[in-house]
Design an enzyme around this catalytic site. Structure first.
Site, PDB file in Angstrom:
ATOM      1  N   ASP A 197       0.853  -1.187   0.000  1.00  0.00           N
ATOM      2  CA  ASP A 197       0.000   0.000   0.000  1.00  0.00           C
ATOM      3  C   ASP A 197       0.889   1.237   0.000  1.00  0.00           C
ATOM      4  O   ASP A 197       1.920   1.286   0.674  1.00  0.00           O
ATOM      5  CB  ASP A 197      -0.908  -0.006   1.233  1.00  0.00           C
ATOM      6  CG  ASP A 197      -2.037   1.006   1.118  1.00  0.00           C
ATOM      7  OD1 ASP A 197      -3.202   0.570   1.035  1.00  0.00           O
ATOM      8  OD2 ASP A 197      -1.770   2.228   1.121  1.00  0.00           O
TER       9      ASP A 197
ATOM     10  N   ASN B 143     -12.938  -2.941   2.381  1.00  0.00           N
ATOM     11  CA  ASN B 143     -13.932  -1.877   2.515  1.00  0.00           C
ATOM     12  C   ASN B 143     -14.878  -1.936   1.325  1.00  0.00           C
ATOM     13  O   ASN B 143     -14.430  -2.051   0.179  1.00  0.00           O
ATOM     14  CB  ASN B 143     -13.239  -0.516   2.565  1.00  0.00           C
ATOM     15  CG  ASN B 143     -12.416  -0.344   3.828  1.00  0.00           C
ATOM     16  OD1 ASN B 143     -12.881  -0.664   4.913  1.00  0.00           O
ATOM     17  ND2 ASN B 143     -11.199   0.144   3.691  1.00  0.00           N
TER      18      ASN B 143
ATOM     19  N   HIS C 120     -10.338  -5.197  -3.269  1.00  0.00           N
ATOM     20  CA  HIS C 120      -8.989  -5.348  -2.706  1.00  0.00           C
ATOM     21  C   HIS C 120      -9.082  -5.713  -1.241  1.00  0.00           C
ATOM     22  O   HIS C 120      -9.988  -5.285  -0.530  1.00  0.00           O
ATOM     23  CB  HIS C 120      -8.142  -4.085  -2.902  1.00  0.00           C
ATOM     24  CG  HIS C 120      -8.783  -2.823  -2.425  1.00  0.00           C
ATOM     25  ND1 HIS C 120      -9.767  -2.174  -3.141  1.00  0.00           N
ATOM     26  CD2 HIS C 120      -8.594  -2.076  -1.307  1.00  0.00           C
ATOM     27  CE1 HIS C 120     -10.139  -1.082  -2.496  1.00  0.00           C
ATOM     28  NE2 HIS C 120      -9.453  -0.998  -1.364  1.00  0.00           N
TER      29      HIS C 120
HETATM   30  P1  5GP Z   1      -9.769   1.594   0.295  1.00  0.00           P
HETATM   31  O1  5GP Z   1      -9.965   2.837   1.114  1.00  0.00           O
HETATM   32  O2  5GP Z   1     -10.394   1.703  -1.067  1.00  0.00           O
HETATM   33  O3  5GP Z   1     -10.153   0.357   1.031  1.00  0.00           O
HETATM   34  O4  5GP Z   1      -8.210   1.448   0.110  1.00  0.00           O
HETATM   35  C1  5GP Z   1      -7.491   1.948  -0.974  1.00  0.00           C
HETATM   36  C2  5GP Z   1      -6.035   1.831  -0.611  1.00  0.00           C
HETATM   37  O5  5GP Z   1      -5.270   1.996  -1.791  1.00  0.00           O
HETATM   38  C3  5GP Z   1      -5.560   2.883   0.385  1.00  0.00           C
HETATM   39  O6  5GP Z   1      -5.028   2.229   1.530  1.00  0.00           O
HETATM   40  C4  5GP Z   1      -4.502   3.663  -0.391  1.00  0.00           C
HETATM   41  O7  5GP Z   1      -3.404   4.037   0.419  1.00  0.00           O
HETATM   42  C5  5GP Z   1      -4.103   2.686  -1.478  1.00  0.00           C
HETATM   43  N1  5GP Z   1      -3.678   3.320  -2.713  1.00  0.00           N
HETATM   44  C6  5GP Z   1      -4.307   4.325  -3.397  1.00  0.00           C
HETATM   45  N2  5GP Z   1      -3.657   4.625  -4.526  1.00  0.00           N
HETATM   46  C7  5GP Z   1      -2.585   3.793  -4.577  1.00  0.00           C
HETATM   47  C8  5GP Z   1      -1.525   3.621  -5.529  1.00  0.00           C
HETATM   48  O8  5GP Z   1      -1.445   4.290  -6.559  1.00  0.00           O
HETATM   49  N3  5GP Z   1      -0.600   2.668  -5.257  1.00  0.00           N
HETATM   50  C9  5GP Z   1      -0.665   1.900  -4.129  1.00  0.00           C
HETATM   51  N4  5GP Z   1       0.305   0.986  -3.961  1.00  0.00           N
HETATM   52  N5  5GP Z   1      -1.648   2.022  -3.211  1.00  0.00           N
HETATM   53  C10 5GP Z   1      -2.593   2.964  -3.440  1.00  0.00           C
END
Ligand code: 5GP
Length: 118
Positions: free
Chosen positions: A28, A83, A96
């Site tokens: 992440d 989530n 994810h």
């Molecule tokens: P969500 O809030 O949708 O469950 O989690 C999305 C996750 O994706 C977040 O923890 C955020 O830090 C991660 N994330 C967002 N954009 C990127 C990216 O471009 N690369 C990586 N490796 N992680 C990302």
């Protein structure tokens, strides 16, 4: 295409730590624990858990287990979070699983006062 689909297509870089025919796992970008890996299906168009088919989930389970082993978390323990939708704070509309570990994680089950969605 959302950001994770671009990572699948290798259009944007990610620190990939595991890959098989069905899943991809990478660090992440904003880690919330010493080890914070995202495990995603390679299949596109699956927005979240509500949309995923059972066969893909079988592959995701295998991938999460393999990621835990690869990161040395299988013995020490780890947490898996997904989530779903706005109230859960889902930011990226591609299924994810957050795999968190590397420390004794706090209990967060009832937190609703934080900006972070983990
Ligand atoms: P969500 O809030 O949708 O469950 O989690 C999305 C996750 O994706 C977040 O923890 C955020 O830090 C991660 N994330 C967002 N954009 C990127 C990216 O471009 N690369 C990586 N490796 N992680 C990302």
């Amino acid at each position: 295409m959302n950001i994770f689909e671009k990572i699948i297509d290798k259009q944007i870089p990610a620190q990939i730590i595991y890959e098989d025919d069905y899943a991809l796992a990478f660090h992440d970008i904003d880690p919330q624990a010493p080890i914070h890996i995202l495990v995603i299906p390679k299949k596109k168009g699956i927005k979240g858990l509500q949309e995923v088919d059972g066969e893909t989930m079988v592959h995701m389970t295998t991938a999460i287990q393999n990621v835990a082993k690869a990161m040395g978390l299988d013995e020490s323990g780890y947490r898996v979070i997904t989530n779903n939708g706005d109230d859960a704070g889902q930011e990226v509309p591609h299924l994810h699983f957050h795999v968190l570990g590397g420390t004794r994680l706090g209990h967060i089950h009832h937190r609703d006062d934080t900006h972070k969605s983990l």
